[in-house]
Design a protein around this motif. Structure first.
Motif, mmCIF file in Angstrom:
data_model
loop_
_atom_site.group_PDB
_atom_site.id
_atom_site.type_symbol
_atom_site.label_atom_id
_atom_site.label_comp_id
_atom_site.label_asym_id
_atom_site.label_seq_id
_atom_site.Cartn_x
_atom_site.Cartn_y
_atom_site.Cartn_z
ATOM 1 N N ILE A 174 -50.081 25.143 24.013
ATOM 2 C CA ILE A 174 -48.761 25.180 23.383
ATOM 3 C C ILE A 174 -47.738 24.471 24.262
ATOM 4 O O ILE A 174 -46.906 23.702 23.777
ATOM 5 N N ILE A 175 -47.826 24.701 25.586
ATOM 6 C CA ILE A 175 -46.898 24.020 26.500
ATOM 7 C C ILE A 175 -47.034 22.509 26.350
ATOM 8 O O ILE A 175 -46.061 21.778 26.184
ATOM 9 N N MET A 232 -54.790 28.802 25.378
ATOM 10 C CA MET A 232 -53.959 28.628 24.187
ATOM 11 C C MET A 232 -52.498 28.395 24.580
ATOM 12 O O MET A 232 -51.808 27.545 24.000
ATOM 13 N N LEU A 233 -52.030 29.164 25.567
ATOM 14 C CA LEU A 233 -50.636 29.015 25.991
ATOM 15 C C LEU A 233 -50.426 27.659 26.653
ATOM 16 O O LEU A 233 -49.401 27.004 26.461
ATOM 17 N N PHE A 247 -54.827 30.600 33.667
ATOM 18 C CA PHE A 247 -53.798 30.610 32.641
ATOM 19 C C PHE A 247 -54.448 30.503 31.275
ATOM 20 O O PHE A 247 -55.334 29.687 31.075
ATOM 21 N N PRO A 248 -54.030 31.351 30.325
ATOM 22 C CA PRO A 248 -54.662 31.325 29.005
ATOM 23 C C PRO A 248 -54.595 29.930 28.374
ATOM 24 O O PRO A 248 -53.520 29.335 28.309
#
Lengths: 302, 310
Positions: free
Chosen positions: A154-155, A150-151, A147-148
């Motif tokens: 953010i989560i 950065m994302l 999973f990226p």
């Protein structure tokens, strides 16, 4: 007998004209010296030390208060009083950048320290014990790895809310997978080496083997990981704060400054210019230092 | 090899399953409620009966593990559920609207980054230690050291606010696409160029290259036939993840240029605790990364016959 032998050895070691008899140099010191010979890496190191220093001494070095608005000096371009100008609340950009150096360095090193700690513990346990523990831990790391980052960040930031401590926690949860995989693969390799097997045969407990025999062998790769992880964390902090989900304004962070300045980009371009410049210089410094460290610690690669 | 692929695909499905579990429970244990139910502003307007009905409609009244099972059974049947932020819109429809935009942005940027990056790396290696090498590597260094959001700000300042060449926001027309593509491609371009150059220099040192030169082959032939073919194999390893990373749309690029793509939808979904959206996107992003990694490994084996699958 033994005493005379020792004495003789000592005498020969102290002989200044016998370089071969000198005690072997600490390998870390040797790698470090090799790295400093690389001019780019040395310069990178000095730049980082400089930022760390002004960050640590920010309260003394910074000419103005980084947070308190100053309504007598709103929106000033760079001048003798305010070298980098002021923002729309009259805060001195230079002072904010100096305080921002403290935050950037703290975010970078603390988050990566935590990341490496978690990753090393998980990786060492998975690699050393193998079996079911390994399978479970590795399935979790595989999933997070797919999973990226950065994302993921953010989560977590949305989940925990903005703030310094939350950012550190989010970063280490998002990034421990990297060092965990690295440490695990190296521990697997080391496990089959003779010196580890010998220690095991002598009845050394697992903790002793991992801490005394394996960890010193991991430091090189962890250092390299750190030299790439710290700038990535600094960049992530700046990016998240720029998007408005990192640190809370009016914290003097470089990312928060970008966010402030982006709103007045047309009228006051200097508000974004100087933080951008410092971010780029920091990234360059870490990049050259990282390349130098890699070459120094892994002579095969160069 | 088919056995290997099947095993990897099964592994990937399991990995995605674990990822969905992790995301679901993270999304659930976090404070804040979807549908804005806990907003003090809305609290006055929502009667207890309405609240109950809304919670029931979205299965939010059940225990978390039950919610996961319900989500999972729907997901298996291809129903991604109703979005909680865009009321009454199916997640499928939102994805169908946002994906093409991100895919277009990502594909163009990725193709440019990989092809130009490889070219730059090759040229730098062939003319190493000349001005061309230094210039190429300067571009590569800039690409690695300048964060995408800083580059974006710089481009906006220069091209939109000063020169008025391109509009700042939006998507769809060519002049709106230039800056986002530039921003998205520079980093991967730099990585690819650095990687290609290192790989080329590694191969140029090999004995078979010396042999080829000793045979009296033209330098051009040596480079094209003997060096390039072998040097580009490792470049594939960076190309795969690059493509996956860009297809998922850079959050920064979509946010700064307000492009209505997946990454923006994802950020919006997280803000609104829109867990059907978060779940669907997580599975897609994760699946894409895993698929790209698998594709790289398979391509590697096809191109390089020395590699055996185990």
């Amino acid at each position: 007998m033994l005493e005379t032998l020792r004495k003789r050895v000592r005498n020969e070691q102290s002989a200044p004209d016998h370089p071969a008899m000198r005690a072997p140099e600490n390998p870390w010191a040797k790698a470090f010296r090799r790295m400093l010979k690389n001019r780019g890496a040395a310069l990178g190191l000095y730049v980082i030390l400089f930022f760390a220093l002004i960050g640590a001494l920010a309260d003394i070095v910074a000419p103005y208060d980084p947070i308190k608005p100053n309504f007598t000096a709103l929106r000033q371009p760079p001048s003798a009083q305010h070298l980098f100008g002021t923002d729309k609340q009259g805060r001195d950009i230079l002072s904010r950048i100096i305080h921002g150096a403290r935050i950037s360095m703290a975010v970078g090193f603390l988050s990566q320290g935590l990341t490496i700690f978690i990753g090393t513990v998980v990786g060492a346990i998975a690699g050393y014990y193998g079996g079911k523990v390994d399978t479970i831990l590795m399935r979790i790391t595989d999933s997070l790895y797919a999973f990226p980052t950065m994302l993921l960040l953010i989560i977590f930031m949305a989940a925990f809310g903005r703030g310094f401590i939350n950012l550190l926690i989010a970063m280490s949860i998002a990034a421990w997978v990297g060092p965990a995989r690295l440490v695990r693969s190296q521990v697997l390799q080391l496990k089959s080496q003779a010196f580890v097997e010998a220690s095991h045969a002598l009845g050394a407990p697992a903790r002793h083997i991992i801490l005394r025999h394996m960890l010193p062998n991991l430091i090189g790769s962890l250092m390299i990981f750190l030299s790439f992880g710290v700038p990535a964390a600094i960049m992530a902090e700046a990016g998240l704060s720029f998007l408005g989900i990192g640190l809370v304004p009016p914290t003097p962070s470089w990312g928060v400054m970008l966010n402030d300045g982006f709103a007045v980009l047309r009228a006051l371009p200097h508000v974004v210019f100087f933080p951008s410049l410092v971010i780029i210089i920091t990234m360059l410094a870490f990049m050259y230092l990282g390349d130098g460290l890699r070459d120094a610690f892994d002579p095969r690669s160069s | 090899m088919w056995q290997y692929i099947v095993r990897r695909v099964l592994q990937a499905i399991f990995t995605l399953f674990v990822l969905s579990l992790i995301t679901f429970f993270v999304a659930k244990v976090t404070p804040g409620s979807p549908l804005g139910l806990d907003d003090p502003e809305n609290a006055a307007k929502i009667t207890p009966a309405m609240r109950k009905q809304l919670l029931e409609q979205y299965d939010l009244d059940k225990p978390v593990p039950v919610q996961y099972v319900l989500w999972f059974t729907k997901f298996i049947r291809g129903d991604l559920g109703l979005s909680l932020t865009y009321r009454n819109e199916h997640v499928q429809d939102i994805l169908a609207r946002t994906w093409p935009i991100s895919a277009q942005l990502g594909l163009i940027a990725a193709l440019l980054a990989i092809s130009l990056g490889t070219l730059l790396g090759i040229v730098a290696a062939v003319y190493r230690n000349t001005f061309i090498d230094y210039a190429s590597m300067f571009i590569a260094v800039i690409g690695v050291a300048v964060p995408s959001f800083v580059l974006a700000i710089g481009l906006i300042l220069l091209f939109s606010l000063t020169l008025h060449w391109f509009p700042v926001t939006g998507w769809g027309t060519p002049e709106r696409m230039v800056m986002p593509i530039l921003v998205l491609m520079l980093g991967p371009l730099a990585t690819t160029a650095r990687f290609t150059r290192a790989s080329m220099l590694e191969v140029i040192k090999q004995d078979y290259v010396r042999t080829a030169r000793a045979k009296g082959l033209l330098e051009r032939v040596v480079i094209l036939r003997h060096v390039l073919k072998n040097a580009l194999i490792p470049v594939i390893t960076v190309a795969g993840p690059t493509l996956a990373g860009m297809l998922t749309g850079s959050v920064f690029v979509e946010q700064i240029f307000t492009i209505p793509g997946v990454a923006n939808a994802f950020v919006g979904a997280i803000g609104g605790r829109d867990y059907p959206m978060i779940m669907a996107q997580t599975i897609i992003f994760g699946g894409l990364v895993i698929f790209m990694n698998l594709a790289v490994d398979v391509a590697y084996g096809i191109i390089d016959p020395r590699i055996r699958y185990s």
